[in-house]
Design a protein around this motif. Structure first.
Motif, PDB file in Angstrom:
ATOM      1  N   VAL A   4       0.767  -1.261  -0.104  1.00  0.00           N
ATOM      2  CA  VAL A   4      -0.053   0.331   0.044  1.00  0.00           C
ATOM      3  C   VAL A   4       0.859   1.057   0.025  1.00  0.00           C
ATOM      4  O   VAL A   4       0.369   2.429   0.333  1.00  0.00           O
ATOM      5  N   HIS A   5       2.266   0.978  -0.337  1.00  0.00           N
ATOM      6  CA  HIS A   5       3.110   2.242  -0.304  1.00  0.00           C
ATOM      7  C   HIS A   5       3.076   3.150   0.842  1.00  0.00           C
ATOM      8  O   HIS A   5       2.887   4.345   0.788  1.00  0.00           O
ATOM      9  N   LEU A   6       3.114   2.403   1.967  1.00  0.00           N
ATOM     10  CA  LEU A   6       3.307   3.146   3.434  1.00  0.00           C
ATOM     11  C   LEU A   6       4.364   2.859   3.993  1.00  0.00           C
ATOM     12  O   LEU A   6       4.864   1.810   4.298  1.00  0.00           O
ATOM     13  N   ASN A   7       5.020   3.718   4.974  1.00  0.00           N
ATOM     14  CA  ASN A   7       5.995   3.281   5.910  1.00  0.00           C
ATOM     15  C   ASN A   7       5.567   2.453   6.894  1.00  0.00           C
ATOM     16  O   ASN A   7       4.471   2.560   7.326  1.00  0.00           O
ATOM     17  N   VAL A   8       6.187   1.422   7.322  1.00  0.00           N
ATOM     18  CA  VAL A   8       5.704   0.537   8.444  1.00  0.00           C
ATOM     19  C   VAL A   8       5.202   1.305   9.707  1.00  0.00           C
ATOM     20  O   VAL A   8       4.335   0.894  10.063  1.00  0.00           O
ATOM     21  N   ASP A   9       5.954   2.244  10.268  1.00  0.00           N
ATOM     22  CA  ASP A   9       5.765   2.867  11.403  1.00  0.00           C
ATOM     23  C   ASP A   9       4.567   3.623  11.217  1.00  0.00           C
ATOM     24  O   ASP A   9       3.436   3.907  11.913  1.00  0.00           O
ATOM     25  N   TYR A  10       4.305   4.494  10.144  1.00  0.00           N
ATOM     26  CA  TYR A  10       3.175   5.403   9.892  1.00  0.00           C
ATOM     27  C   TYR A  10       1.758   4.363   9.803  1.00  0.00           C
ATOM     28  O   TYR A  10       0.720   4.632  10.065  1.00  0.00           O
ATOM     29  N   LEU A  11       2.121   3.133   9.121  1.00  0.00           N
ATOM     30  CA  LEU A  11       1.098   2.156   9.040  1.00  0.00           C
ATOM     31  C   LEU A  11       0.466   1.787  10.367  1.00  0.00           C
ATOM     32  O   LEU A  11      -0.720   1.734  10.530  1.00  0.00           O
ATOM     33  N   THR A  12       1.552   1.363  11.146  1.00  0.00           N
ATOM     34  CA  THR A  12       1.062   1.060  12.463  1.00  0.00           C
ATOM     35  C   THR A  12       0.423   2.229  13.435  1.00  0.00           C
ATOM     36  O   THR A  12      -0.469   1.990  14.234  1.00  0.00           O
ATOM     37  N   ARG A  13       0.909   3.495  13.102  1.00  0.00           N
ATOM     38  CA  ARG A  13       0.327   4.742  13.762  1.00  0.00           C
ATOM     39  C   ARG A  13      -1.136   4.755  13.464  1.00  0.00           C
ATOM     40  O   ARG A  13      -2.124   5.278  14.213  1.00  0.00           O
ATOM     41  N   LEU A  14      -1.438   4.452  12.056  1.00  0.00           N
ATOM     42  CA  LEU A  14      -2.715   4.666  11.484  1.00  0.00           C
ATOM     43  C   LEU A  14      -3.448   3.650  12.254  1.00  0.00           C
ATOM     44  O   LEU A  14      -4.918   3.802  12.879  1.00  0.00           O
TER      45      LEU A  14
END
Length: 293
Positions: free
Chosen positions: A184-194
């Motif tokens: 989904v073209h996202l950073n792992v940390d940002y994905l987890t924050r979402l």
């Protein structure tokens, strides 16, 4: 599961609401003068003092149904759906309330199905009535949240819903947080924050939660052996499945199946009647038998 060409008998409930969750096939009803069809993962809410019956035969349908008496007064109204949902999302009237349409489709149906089954599997002794009340309240809130989430147009909500649907569609034992982020073209940390912000759990916790939901459905809806349940719930290791299941559900898979394996099924030969504790039944003037006055 109903018999072929089953048709719902005329019903009229005295003061109680009925919720029908379609699982398989299409249930053809007429509510007052309006024809209604309930398909798989559709939710129908029938208010009290309403006449309804089958409009035509329904072939091999499978569904959950339950009745509830609200402790507080409820009301029905006709309004524009988009305007009503927008008002709830923005909280423009500054009130906390649960609003449900008479009929809507569930995208996130697994958790609702499990809640329905848990309510219906509770014993009928009075000592369990309060637990059933809590679970029914939780069911209505979850239905409300699911309905609103499907109509929330915000970018952030749309993104998290897209992520959840992508995970559901691509569920496998090899699915990892890094793989999801890459796809989904996202950073792992940002994905987890979402996920932490909108779901209250991490991405990995959501994946495991989804697997456990699949497992609970298989446990209550099939006689599949536990090892097969683990495999079909996308766990590569049965011992890992057992550990995750007990951590989340508080019971082993076998204990969970034994606890929630008996429910008041819709009988293929008769229409549903509401099973009431005697004290509650005695407090109501007249409970129509099988919907007949």
């Amino acid at each position: 599961m109903s018999k072929p060409k089953w048709i719902h008998k005329p019903m009229y409930h005295k003061g109680d609401y009925e919720i029908i969750l379609g699982l398989k096939g299409k249930i053809h009803l007429q509510i007052e003068d309006e024809p209604v069809t309930v398909g798989p993962n559709d939710v129908l809410l029938i208010p009290p003092y309403t006449h309804f019956q089958g409009s035509k035969p329904s072939n091999q349908v499978d569904f959950y149904w339950l009745h509830f008496f609200p402790q507080d007064s409820l009301s029905s109204f006709t309004a524009d759906e988009n305007a009503t949902v927008s008002s709830i999302i923005t909280n423009s009237d500054n009130e906390k309330k649960v609003i449900l349409p008479s009929l809507f489709h569930l995208h996130d149906y697994e958790h609702i199905t499990v809640l329905m089954h848990q309510i219906l599997s509770l014993h009928t002794e009075l000592s369990y009535v309060e637990e059933r009340d809590f679970l029914t309240s939780a069911l209505l809130i979850e239905l409300f949240k699911s309905y609103i989430a499907q109509h929330n147009p915000s970018d952030a909500n749309s993104r998290i819903n897209y992520l959840k649907e992508w995970i559901r569609a691509n569920m496998s034992s090899e699915l990892t947080v890094a793989e999801i982020a890459r796809q989904v073209h996202l950073n792992v940390d940002y994905l987890t924050r979402l996920f932490k912000k909108y779901e209250g759990i991490t991405t990995l916790q959501y994946i495991n939660h989804l697997k456990i939901e699949v497992a609970t459905l298989l446990l209550i809806r099939t006689e599949m052996p536990i090892n097969e349940v683990a495999e079909n719930s996308y766990f590569s290791d049965p011992k890992l499945f057992m550990r995750h299941f007990k951590t989340e559900m508080g019971l082993s898979p076998t204990q969970y199946r034994n606890t929630f394996n008996i429910i008041h099924h819709n009988n293929p030969h008769i229409d549903p009647q509401i099973p009431l504790p005697k004290q509650l039944s005695d407090s109501i003037d007249k409970i129509p038998v099988n919907g007949n006055e």
